[in-house]
Design an enzyme around this catalytic site. Structure first.
Site, PDB file in Angstrom:
ATOM      1  N   ASP A 281       0.920  -0.750   0.378  1.00 21.22           N
ATOM      2  CA  ASP A 281       0.069   0.076   0.068  1.00 21.22           C
ATOM      3  C   ASP A 281       0.475   1.503   0.061  1.00 21.22           C
ATOM      4  O   ASP A 281       1.649   1.247   0.955  1.00 21.22           O
ATOM      5  CB  ASP A 281      -0.740  -0.273   1.180  1.00 21.22           C
ATOM      6  CG  ASP A 281      -1.611   1.008   1.665  1.00 21.22           C
ATOM      7  OD1 ASP A 281      -3.098   0.839   0.761  1.00 21.22           O
ATOM      8  OD2 ASP A 281      -1.767   2.090   1.778  1.00 21.22           O
TER       9      ASP A 281
ATOM     10  N   ASP B 222      -4.791   2.751  -4.734  1.00 24.26           N
ATOM     11  CA  ASP B 222      -3.001   2.474  -4.463  1.00 24.26           C
ATOM     12  C   ASP B 222      -2.488   0.981  -3.733  1.00 24.26           C
ATOM     13  O   ASP B 222      -1.422   1.327  -3.003  1.00 24.26           O
ATOM     14  CB  ASP B 222      -2.564   3.979  -3.370  1.00 24.26           C
ATOM     15  CG  ASP B 222      -3.850   3.108  -1.905  1.00 24.26           C
ATOM     16  OD1 ASP B 222      -4.231   2.498  -1.556  1.00 24.26           O
ATOM     17  OD2 ASP B 222      -3.244   4.465  -1.039  1.00 24.26           O
TER      18      ASP B 222
END
Length: 592
Positions: A78, A121
């Protein structure tokens, strides 16, 4: 015979024509198949590749990668604070950041490895056949590569990844491995820019590492059964504290200050109920730092509304779905962690900007000081004295409305009090002895010169620092009795910022050696100022000087006393000194 020859030729021509047509058809079919293959590959690329990053997309995972059988290393990654990046700098900057992250990851992996953009993301990495003992090192390599990557056009960006990694065994479904990696990634995000890897054969060390970094949740409920149920749902990924009532909750929050990530709070409890806990958290401001999720069987609108009004982040009704509770808890903790990082990032940026401003102001004021032939410590002394006088003034009087921002700006702006001397002839500035009346008038223009320089700056109207510096530069030679310059202001018509700097300037000028005078002792300087030998000052500020004189002497002149005991203290001059001269020369020029 001729007839037979013609017939044979006709047959030959027909056969050649048929072969030609067949050949043409085969070529056309081959071309069609080639075009079909190209079209298929094109659609496949559009179907399975992420246009922005060049990685595989989520559909590829769902259709193909989810069926992959181990052994393989599986990692979820992430991008830290990506939403903050998007919100602050715009989506184009966010896109560039994602491309840079994908490129950095790709530089560390093999062609046979699979990089998948798993979410907005988030990236999923599949490393077929990687030995379990090098998975951690590989993920650390990727983390370091991303940290060193730069975003084109945004060189100040600092990219980082939070990575959770695990090994997928032959009998281990991909879905299970991804779920484990996801949990590990959330643990890594509690630290930010970290790798949490679950490696077979090192389970004890991995478990200890996880326990050390688990977020801590406080369960507050008078029902042991409810606490046990919530602990079963959350205990695998979070460290659990328990309290039976609101009073015990507050005690544990105080004992574990800074270590509680979230409170799960019941409403109806003995001793102190959930609403009373929320009120107490509002009173001591802990509600601003610790999110609270209410869990209650009361689903009335009034109770839910009251919970939110008292600062609860979320409300969950019983009976509840375990997966919903887990996800709400996880999302809330993640959100608050991002908010804390955002606050820290903004604070760091403000601090850096303040440091840069401070440095530039210091450089500019030292240039003026050097040109004026003053001691190298004058600017620093003015700032220290101004700050001490200001703090004492705020302690003993409420006469002046000085905001917290102004409390910071006034000492900083004080260093620019004589910026107008840039425009004064050095022969006058550094002349030893008394000034002629004409020279005295030239010196006096430095206050207006400095004010005009500051006012003409393009961002003067938007910068409180420049506005405060303007007040000080223009009016720090005004006097309480109206006998100063350039405008002859009197009393509190003079901005308090300028009054503070005027007194600081008088004290430091008297206690500093100049080209036209020796330094007076601390005691002599205070006496001269209190006796009115240097002009008239605000009585409140004179009281501040008296109250802080010992601290001033200790901070500014630790070695002066010893020096003056050896050399002797200079006596008070025959004529009084004047702040109006701007450099503290005798009040009356020759012939006055």
């Amino acid at each position: 015979m001729i007839g037979l020859g013609i017939a044979a030729n006709i047959l030959l021509i027909g056969r050649l024509q048929w072969q030609f047509e067949r050949s043409s058809m085969e070529e056309m079919q081959a071309e069609a198949e080639e075009k079909l293959q190209e079209t298929t590959e094109s659609y496949r690329a559009k179907l399975y590749y992420d246009v922005l990053t060049g990685a595989y997309n989520r559909r590829y995972y769902e259709d193909i990668a989810s069926r992959i059988v181990g052994p393989a290393g599986i990692a979820l990654m992430d991008v830290d604070d990506f939403k903050i990046c998007n919100d602050t700098y715009g989506h184009y900057a966010g896109d560039m950041a994602l491309k840079a992250v994908a490129a950095a990851i790709r530089s560390c992996i093999r062609d046979s490895d699979l990089l998948i953009r798993y979410g907005g993301d988030e990236f999923l990495l599949v490393l077929p056949g990687i030995p379990s003992d090098i998975l951690q090192a590989k993920l650390e390599q990727i983390r370091a590569a991303v940290q060193q990557a730069t975003v084109p056009g945004y060189s100040h960006f600092r990219l980082s990844l939070s990575i959770g990694g695990t090994m997928q065994a032959i009998t281990d479904p991909m879905e299970n491995a991804v779920r484990r990696a996801d949990r590990l990634m959330y643990q890594a995000k509690c630290r930010k820019n970290a790798v949490m890897a679950e490696v077979p054969g090192h389970s004890l060390a991995a478990l200890e590492k996880l326990l050390q970094n688990k977020s801590q949740i406080l369960l507050v409920d008078d029902s042991a059964m409810n606490r046990m149920l919530l602990k079963e749902i959350l205990g695998g990924d979070y460290s659990i504290l328990e309290a039976e009532n609101g009073q015990e909750c507050l005690e544990k929050m105080q004992a574990e200050a800074g270590n509680i990530a979230l409170v799960l709070l019941d409403i109806n409890m003995p001793v102190m109920d959930g609403f009373e806990v929320l009120k107490a958290m509002n009173a001591n401001h802990t509600i601003e730092d610790i999110p609270v999720i209410m869990i209650s069987s009361d689903d009335s609108n009034a109770v839910i509304r009251k919970s939110y009004e008292l600062g609860a982040s979320d409300y969950v009704n019983r009976p509840f779905d375990a997966r919903i509770v887990y996800r709400r808890v996880t999302n809330t903790i993640k959100l608050y962690a991002k908010q804390r990082r955002l606050v820290k990032m903004v604070s760091d940026q403000i601090r850096a900007r303040e440091n840069n401003t401070d440095t530039l102001v210091g450089v500019l004021s030292h240039i003026v000081e050097f040109r004026n032939g003053e001691s190298g410590a004058h600017v620093r002394h003015i700032r220290i004295i101004t700050e001490m006088l200001l703090h004492r003034l705020l302690e003993i009087s409420n006469n002046y409305s000085i905001s917290a921002e102004q409390q910071d700006l006034i000492p900083l702006a004080s260093t620019l009090h004589d910026i107008g001397k840039i425009g004064i002839d050095e022969k006058i500035l550094n002349k030893p002895g008394r000034l002629t009346p004409e020279e005295f008038e030239v010196i006096k223009t430095h206050s207006m010169l400095g004010a005009e320089m500051l006012q003409k700056l393009e961002n003067f109207g938007e910068e409180p620092l420049l506005q405060t510096a303007y007040e000080i530069a223009r009016w720090h030679h005004e006097r309480w009795d109206g006998r100063g310059y350039p405008d002859g202001l009197k009393g509190d018509d003079i901005p308090i910022s300028a009054q503070l700097v005027a007194l600081a300037d008088a004290y430091d000028a008297l206690t500093s050696e100049r080209c036209y005078k020796k330094a007076f002792s601390h005691e002599k300087a205070v006496q001269m100022i209190q006796n009115g030998e240097c002009g008239v000052f605000n009585p409140l500020l004179l009281q501040c000087l008296t109250d802080t004189q010992d601290e001033l002497n200790e901070k500014l002149h630790p070695q002066m006393q010893e020096k003056q005991e050896k050399e002797g203290n200079p006596e008070s001059p025959a004529v009084p000194f004047c702040a109006g001269a701007g450099c503290w020369r005798p009040l009356r020029p020759p012939g006055a």
